[in-house]
Design an enzyme around this catalytic site. Structure first.
Site, short mmCIF file in Angstrom:
data_model
loop_
_atom_site.label_atom_id
_atom_site.label_comp_id
_atom_site.label_asym_id
_atom_site.label_seq_id
_atom_site.Cartn_x
_atom_site.Cartn_y
_atom_site.Cartn_z
N ARG A 213 1.10 -1.22 -0.02
CA ARG A 213 0.01 -0.09 -0.15
C ARG A 213 0.79 1.33 0.12
O ARG A 213 0.60 2.18 -0.61
CB ARG A 213 -0.84 0.14 1.34
CG ARG A 213 -2.05 -1.10 1.10
CD ARG A 213 -3.15 -0.72 2.30
NE ARG A 213 -2.95 -1.35 3.56
CZ ARG A 213 -3.02 -2.47 3.71
NH1 ARG A 213 -3.75 -3.50 3.05
NH2 ARG A 213 -2.90 -3.22 5.07
N PHE A 229 -11.43 -5.31 -6.08
CA PHE A 229 -11.69 -6.20 -4.98
C PHE A 229 -11.12 -5.46 -3.73
O PHE A 229 -10.39 -5.99 -3.05
CB PHE A 229 -10.86 -7.43 -5.10
CG PHE A 229 -10.78 -8.15 -6.45
CD1 PHE A 229 -11.84 -9.06 -6.72
CD2 PHE A 229 -9.74 -7.86 -7.59
CE1 PHE A 229 -11.91 -9.82 -8.10
CE2 PHE A 229 -10.22 -8.53 -8.87
CZ PHE A 229 -11.47 -9.55 -9.01
N ASP A 251 -16.04 -3.51 -5.53
CA ASP A 251 -16.06 -4.87 -4.81
C ASP A 251 -17.33 -5.42 -5.09
O ASP A 251 -18.54 -4.83 -5.08
CB ASP A 251 -15.65 -4.71 -3.22
CG ASP A 251 -15.48 -5.96 -2.42
OD1 ASP A 251 -14.17 -6.22 -2.37
OD2 ASP A 251 -16.10 -6.86 -2.50
N SER A 252 -17.60 -6.74 -5.13
CA SER A 252 -18.72 -7.22 -5.40
C SER A 252 -19.83 -7.39 -4.22
O SER A 252 -20.99 -7.56 -4.32
CB SER A 252 -18.66 -8.87 -6.02
OG SER A 252 -18.03 -9.56 -4.78
N ALA A 278 -20.32 -1.23 -6.15
CA ALA A 278 -20.69 -2.67 -5.95
C ALA A 278 -20.88 -3.36 -7.21
O ALA A 278 -22.04 -3.05 -7.69
CB ALA A 278 -21.57 -3.07 -5.04
N CYS A 338 -2.74 -14.31 -3.58
CA CYS A 338 -2.65 -14.44 -2.20
C CYS A 338 -2.81 -16.16 -1.97
O CYS A 338 -3.16 -16.61 -0.94
CB CYS A 338 -3.55 -13.66 -1.23
SG CYS A 338 -5.42 -14.06 -1.62
#
Length: 394
Positions: A213, A229, A251-252, A278, A338
């Site tokens: 970040r 995301f 983001d969903s 969203a 990840c």
């Protein structure tokens, strides 16, 4: 304490101090062996090799020690003290600009199956093994007795990390210790973030992206940033502090979008250059990707198991190709995986394939990974789970 015996020729990985023993390496088990029990492991010739937690599954024993010692309160206190000492060396304590870090990172700290994140005076404990579940009270007590570390609250958050079908004594989630009101805002490099201990993913915040970040902040000035995301919006908040012209968080999850709006307001209450949406990632990229010159892709794990690896790599390729195709010349892509099952080589190959599909000239500017409070045991390369690349697309 039961003693488990390895089959002949199966002790090589332990001689290299790898902390996992697979079920196929063990001779028939004692009938009264209980899941989560501390066991001694010996070779087929009876030579002592290791002590660890036994559990039903492919990874049958997670090694806690290669010394023939008791796994008692003194053991937990000593191991946690070593973990705290490392974070103190990293200067992650006592800094007013930072109150969040990972205190214990499983195998990297010699405690496989245990994750602890620290948010101010609250420690959030996650057990990934039955043995750690049964040790949770000793662990909580030891945390409150660390020299120079003041923990008032210990929250246990293991409902999603322990085997669903396991029959366990005690709750999988709740406070193990609560001495004071829980502060739900943590500070990372001077920025404030709400921590959702109860309903949030993992321990409530992704502390593993702290250094990455920071890097987004350095590149953000004057750019139009898309954070895909976004979850809590960590990358978005850093980009805003870095002087981004505009930031969009996608983001969903409606809950994640609400949380990122809250975190932006915590740090920049007057900000007019941020929006949160969203929406499905692929649909948003297809419809709006050309509006941005810095895109961040930090998706959830596409492969939680090796069996899902092939489909995961296809997903990474498709996602990265979609982002590269949209970026203008000189645009930047921060892309991550990840998934522990995805090796750095596999991830880089997937991104290479994405670049080749677009026909764009793409250069690697940075190769990213998890920060030092997520250490990787040199004997356990599987611990290198976070991979990232910063790419310039010409």
């Amino acid at each position: 304490m039961h003693t488990l015996v390895l089959r002949r020729g199966k002790s090589e990985s332990l001689s290299r101090r790898h902390p996992w023993i697979f079920s196929g390496a063990l001779k028939p088990l004692p009938d009264d062996l209980k899941e989560g029990e501390v066991v001694r492991v010996v070779s087929s010739d009876g030579e002592y090799l290791a002590t660890g937690h036994w559990q039903i599954g492919s990874i049958a024993v997670r090694v806690l020690s290669f010394d023939d010692e008791a796994i008692d309160y003194a053991f937990w206190h000593r191991c946690l003290s070593a973990a705290v000492g490392l974070r103190r060396t990293l200067r992650l304590f006592g800094e007013s600009a930072n109150t969040a870090c990972r205190l214990v990172h499983g195998e990297g700290d010699g405690l496989p199956g245990l994750v602890i994140d620290l948010y101010g005076a609250t420690a959030v404990v996650q057990a990934h093994s039955i043995g750690m579940h049964y040790a949770r009270h000793d662990i909580a007590r030891a945390l409150t007795e660390m020299d120079g570390l003041y923990i008032n609250n210990v929250y246990y958050k293991s409902a999603t990390t322990l085997p669903e079908k396991a029959t366990l004594e005690g709750e999988r989630e709740g406070f193990l210790l609560k001495k004071a009101d829980v502060e739900d805002v943590a500070i990372e490099n001077g920025l404030r973030f709400r921590i959702d201990y109860l309903g949030g993913q993992k321990t409530g915040f992704f502390v593993d992206q702290r250094d990455n970040r920071n890097l987004v902040e350095k590149y953000a000035r004057g750019r139009r940033v898309l954070n895909m995301f976004c979850y809590t919006g960590g990358f978005s908040v850093y980009a805003l502090r870095g002087g981004a012209r505009h930031v969009t968080s996608v983001d969903s999850s409606e809950a994640a979008v609400a949380l990122v709006r809250e975190n932006v307001a915590l740090n920049f209450p007057e900000a007019q250059n941020h929006e949160a949406v969203a929406c499905d990632a692929f649909r948003y990229l297809a419809d709006n990707g050309k509006d941005y010159d810095l895109i961040i892709l930090d998706p959830p794990a596409f492969a939680k198991r090796v069996s899902a690896l092939k489909n995961a790599l296809k997903g990474y390729t498709r996602l990265n190709a979609a982002a590269m195709a949209q970026l203008p010349p000189g645009g930047l892509l921060f892309t991550f995986s990840c998934s522990q099952a995805v090796s750095p080589h596999d991830f880089r190959l997937a991104v290479f394939t994405a670049a080749a599909r677009t026909g764009r000239r793409v250069r690697i500017l940075h190769q990213l990974h998890q920060p030092a409070d997520h250490p990787i045991s040199i004997y356990h390369p599987e611990g290198e789970y976070l991979k990232g690349l910063v790419l310039e697309v010409e």
